[in-house]
Each structure stands twice: as structure tokens, then as C-alpha cells.
Design a protein around this motif. Structure first.
Motif, PDB file in Angstrom:
ATOM      1  N   HIS A  59       0.859  -1.185   0.000  1.00 23.27           N
ATOM      2  CA  HIS A  59       0.000   0.000   0.000  1.00 23.27           C
ATOM      3  C   HIS A  59       0.891   1.229   0.000  1.00 23.27           C
ATOM      4  O   HIS A  59       2.115   1.108   0.017  1.00 23.27           O
ATOM      5  CB  HIS A  59      -0.969  -0.006   1.191  1.00 23.27           C
ATOM      6  N   GLY A  60       0.263   2.409  -0.026  1.00 16.70           N
ATOM      7  CA  GLY A  60       1.024   3.624  -0.282  1.00 16.70           C
ATOM      8  C   GLY A  60       1.449   4.453   0.900  1.00 16.70           C
ATOM      9  O   GLY A  60       1.819   5.621   0.729  1.00 16.70           O
ATOM     10  N   HIS A  61       1.436   3.926   2.114  1.00 17.09           N
ATOM     11  CA  HIS A  61       1.833   4.723   3.274  1.00 17.09           C
ATOM     12  C   HIS A  61       3.353   4.890   3.373  1.00 17.09           C
ATOM     13  O   HIS A  61       4.113   3.986   3.027  1.00 17.09           O
ATOM     14  CB  HIS A  61       1.298   4.118   4.565  1.00 17.09           C
ATOM     15  N   PHE A  62       3.752   6.044   3.917  1.00 18.08           N
ATOM     16  CA  PHE A  62       5.162   6.427   3.973  1.00 18.08           C
ATOM     17  C   PHE A  62       6.057   5.372   4.619  1.00 18.08           C
ATOM     18  O   PHE A  62       7.168   5.125   4.155  1.00 18.08           O
ATOM     19  CB  PHE A  62       5.298   7.753   4.733  1.00 18.08           C
ATOM     20  N   ASP A  63       5.575   4.742   5.685  1.00 14.43           N
ATOM     21  CA  ASP A  63       6.425   3.783   6.402  1.00 14.43           C
ATOM     22  C   ASP A  63       6.607   2.478   5.615  1.00 14.43           C
ATOM     23  O   ASP A  63       7.335   1.590   6.065  1.00 14.43           O
ATOM     24  CB  ASP A  63       5.895   3.507   7.814  1.00 14.43           C
ATOM     25  N   HIS A  64       5.978   2.393   4.441  1.00 15.19           N
ATOM     26  CA  HIS A  64       6.176   1.236   3.561  1.00 15.19           C
ATOM     27  C   HIS A  64       6.866   1.603   2.252  1.00 15.19           C
ATOM     28  O   HIS A  64       7.303   0.720   1.522  1.00 15.19           O
ATOM     29  CB  HIS A  64       4.834   0.548   3.275  1.00 15.19           C
ATOM     30  N   ILE A  65       6.963   2.899   1.957  1.00 14.76           N
ATOM     31  CA  ILE A  65       7.530   3.328   0.678  1.00 14.76           C
ATOM     32  C   ILE A  65       8.775   4.209   0.819  1.00 14.76           C
ATOM     33  O   ILE A  65       9.401   4.564  -0.184  1.00 14.76           O
ATOM     34  CB  ILE A  65       6.482   4.080  -0.174  1.00 14.76           C
ATOM     35  N   GLY A  66       9.163   4.540   2.057  1.00 13.91           N
ATOM     36  CA  GLY A  66      10.209   5.540   2.283  1.00 13.91           C
ATOM     37  C   GLY A  66      11.583   5.220   1.727  1.00 13.91           C
ATOM     38  O   GLY A  66      12.394   6.123   1.508  1.00 13.91           O
ATOM     39  N   GLY A  67      11.879   3.929   1.491  1.00 12.10           N
ATOM     40  CA  GLY A  67      13.184   3.568   0.949  1.00 12.10           C
ATOM     41  C   GLY A  67      13.181   3.302  -0.549  1.00 12.10           C
ATOM     42  O   GLY A  67      14.206   2.948  -1.128  1.00 12.10           O
ATOM     43  N   ILE A  79       8.839  -0.292  -9.765  1.00 11.71           N
ATOM     44  CA  ILE A  79       7.949  -0.050  -8.633  1.00 11.71           C
ATOM     45  C   ILE A  79       6.553  -0.546  -9.005  1.00 11.71           C
ATOM     46  O   ILE A  79       6.001  -0.129 -10.026  1.00 11.71           O
ATOM     47  CB  ILE A  79       7.885   1.448  -8.295  1.00 11.71           C
ATOM     48  N   ALA A  80       5.994  -1.437  -8.172  1.00  9.33           N
ATOM     49  CA  ALA A  80       4.677  -2.011  -8.451  1.00  9.33           C
ATOM     50  C   ALA A  80       3.735  -1.725  -7.283  1.00  9.33           C
ATOM     51  O   ALA A  80       4.074  -1.978  -6.124  1.00  9.33           O
ATOM     52  CB  ALA A  80       4.792  -3.515  -8.681  1.00  9.33           C
ATOM     53  N   ILE A  81       2.548  -1.203  -7.597  1.00  8.81           N
ATOM     54  CA  ILE A  81       1.550  -0.899  -6.575  1.00  8.81           C
ATOM     55  C   ILE A  81       0.164  -1.043  -7.207  1.00  8.81           C
ATOM     56  O   ILE A  81       0.015  -0.940  -8.435  1.00  8.81           O
ATOM     57  CB  ILE A  81       1.755   0.531  -5.999  1.00  8.81           C
ATOM     58  N   GLU A  87      -1.872   6.945  -6.545  1.00 12.56           N
ATOM     59  CA  GLU A  87      -1.940   8.385  -6.254  1.00 12.56           C
ATOM     60  C   GLU A  87      -1.210   8.740  -4.960  1.00 12.56           C
ATOM     61  O   GLU A  87      -0.685   9.852  -4.815  1.00 12.56           O
ATOM     62  CB  GLU A  87      -3.400   8.834  -6.167  1.00 12.56           C
ATOM     63  N   MET A  88      -1.153   7.799  -4.027  1.00 18.68           N
ATOM     64  CA  MET A  88      -0.518   8.071  -2.732  1.00 18.68           C
ATOM     65  C   MET A  88       0.984   8.281  -2.879  1.00 18.68           C
ATOM     66  O   MET A  88       1.603   8.983  -2.080  1.00 18.68           O
ATOM     67  CB  MET A  88      -0.797   6.934  -1.749  1.00 18.68           C
ATOM     68  N   LEU A  89       1.576   7.669  -3.896  1.00 21.50           N
ATOM     69  CA  LEU A  89       3.012   7.830  -4.109  1.00 21.50           C
ATOM     70  C   LEU A  89       3.368   9.283  -4.391  1.00 21.50           C
ATOM     71  O   LEU A  89       4.440   9.754  -4.038  1.00 21.50           O
ATOM     72  CB  LEU A  89       3.490   6.955  -5.276  1.00 21.50           C
ATOM     73  N   ARG A  90       2.452  10.002  -5.039  1.00 21.33           N
ATOM     74  CA  ARG A  90       2.720  11.366  -5.487  1.00 21.33           C
ATOM     75  C   ARG A  90       2.246  12.428  -4.505  1.00 21.33           C
ATOM     76  O   ARG A  90       2.424  13.618  -4.754  1.00 21.33           O
ATOM     77  CB  ARG A  90       1.992  11.619  -6.812  1.00 21.33           C
ATOM     78  N   LEU A 106       7.081  10.130  -4.823  1.00 20.93           N
ATOM     79  CA  LEU A 106       7.669   9.440  -5.963  1.00 20.93           C
ATOM     80  C   LEU A 106       6.916   9.899  -7.215  1.00 20.93           C
ATOM     81  O   LEU A 106       5.794  10.391  -7.124  1.00 20.93           O
ATOM     82  CB  LEU A 106       7.526   7.919  -5.799  1.00 20.93           C
ATOM     83  N   GLU A 107       7.537   9.706  -8.371  1.00 27.77           N
ATOM     84  CA  GLU A 107       6.869  10.138  -9.610  1.00 27.77           C
ATOM     85  C   GLU A 107       5.680   9.254  -9.938  1.00 27.77           C
ATOM     86  O   GLU A 107       4.785   9.639 -10.678  1.00 27.77           O
ATOM     87  CB  GLU A 107       7.869  10.124 -10.764  1.00 27.77           C
TER      88      GLU A 107
END
Length: 210
Positions: A59-67, A79-81, A87-90, A106-107
Motif C-alpha cells: 500500500h502507499g503509506h510512507f512507512d512502507h515506501i520511504g526507501g 515499482i509495483a503498486i 496516487e498516494m506515491l505522489r 515518488l513520480e
């Protein structure tokens, strides 16, 4: 010839997110939820000479995507989501990074996932289950006969929060009951935070789904 997948759990960041490296014996690899500490994750990748093809986000929460940005830069992984969380990435409000005092964006994703998709790790496959409730596009990833990676959908004897953007309690319970509970008792549940469990233990002991 039996080709097995090794699962390497790494706890990262201030919120102690479980990140996972999965690889076969030929060095084909994927990383699930690299939420922080990319240098720690990358050191394992380098140690084992792994070729990381996908960074998969439950999922798109910061504590899962920060690295993600740092790992993508070094590995070139896609990157796969799920479509509904891209939309959460951006958006640093939707991914909650603003609440952690940073503006992390992220883009976007390289690969948009849907229910029923498969992601290959060499000859092995991860099956994508869309399990909304914690977020709109939350997913679980099934490694057949071995494990299910549940992100923040299901924890040991608990469930994900539903009070953030895109969350809905009834939807989450429905996702767990319809997608995860029909699976084999012995399947290991690797969640986004906390210890591992099994589907059977959760069916018997999780107070939220009794």
C-alpha cells in the motif's frame, strides 16, 4: 529440481515496518515494502548478489515506501503498486509523510497491479489479492503453499487501522474474510508490522474476525 524462495525479513524505520527480500537460488529477487533504511536493505542485496526486478508495495503509506527511491536508483527495479494506491506515491498528505515531518513523493509506479496479477521471481510467482480497507488499493501477496504477505491488512491477532485516507473498517473485515481466511491453515502470515503468524492461528485467535 526444487527451486525454493528464501524470505529475508528486515525491520526498518521508526515505525518498525517489516520489509521483505524474496529471492530464488539463482539470485532473482523482489523487495516488498522497503519503508526505510534503504542502505540496510541494499547491503543484503549486494551481499547475496541479487538482481532485484520488482519493488512491490502492499500500500502507499510512507512507512512502507520511504526507501523506494534509493533502492530503485541502485537496482533499476520496477515499482509495483495497486492502481487505487498509486496516487498516494505522489501525494505527501495521502502517504502520510507530511505527518512524519517530511515531504516524500515518488513520480509514480512502473507497474500498476490489479486483483489476479502475478509477479515473477525467477520461476516462482506472487499472486496479487486486492484487499482494500486499510487503504483503497491495499494488496496481499501469496507465495503459493508457503506464505502470504499481508501488509497492514492483517497482523498477528490484529488488523490494520482504518482511520486514514481511503480506510474503511467493514471493507477491511470483508477483505480478510473473503481473501485470506479461505487459504490453507499452514500458510505463514508475514505482515507489515510485528511477528509472523499463520492463517490457521488467525482464524482461531484473531478477535476482529471471529
Amino acid at each position: 529440481e526444487v527451486m525454493c524462495v528464501e524470505i529475508i525479513p528486515i525491520v526498518v524505520g521508526a515505525l518498525e515496518t517489516n520489509s521483505y527480500i524474496l529471492h530464488d537460488d539463482r539470485g532473482n529477487a523482489a523487495i516488498i515494502d522497503p519503508g526505510a533504511d534503504p542502505e540496510i536493505i541494499l547491503s543484503k542485496v549486494i551481499d547475496k548478489s541479487l538482481q532485484v526486478d520488482h519493488i512491490i508495495l502492499t500500500h502507499g503509506h510512507f512507512d512502507h515506501i520511504g526507501g523506494v527511491a534509493a533502492i530503485k536508483e541502485k537496482t533499476g527495479a520496477k515499482i509495483a503498486i495497486h492502481r487505487e494506491d498509486e496516487e498516494m506515491l505522489r501525494d505527501s498528505y495521502k502517504n502520510l509523510s507530511y505527518a512524519m515531518g517530511t515531504d516524500y513523493r515518488l513520480e509514480g509506479a512502473d507497474r500498476i497491479l490489479e486483483e489476479g496479477d502475478t509477479i515473477e521471481i525467477g520461476k516462482h510467482e506472487l499472486y496479487v489479492f486486492h484487499t482494500p480497507g486499510h487503504t483503497k488499493g491495499g494488496i496481499c501477496l501469496l507465495l503459493k503453499d508457503v506464505a502470504i504477505f499481508t501488509g497492514d491488512t492483517l497482523f498477528m491477532y490484529s488488523i490494520g487501522r482504518t482511520d486514514f485516507y481511503g480506510g474503511d473498517h467493514n471493507t477491511l473485515i470483508k477483505s480478510i474474510k473473503e481473501k485470506i481466511m479461505p487459504l490453507d491453515d499452514n500458510l505463514i502470515v508475514y505482515s507489515g508490522h510485528g511477528p509472523a503468524s499463520t492463517v490457521g492461528d488467525e482464524r482461531l485467535g484473531n478477535p476482529y474476525i471471529k
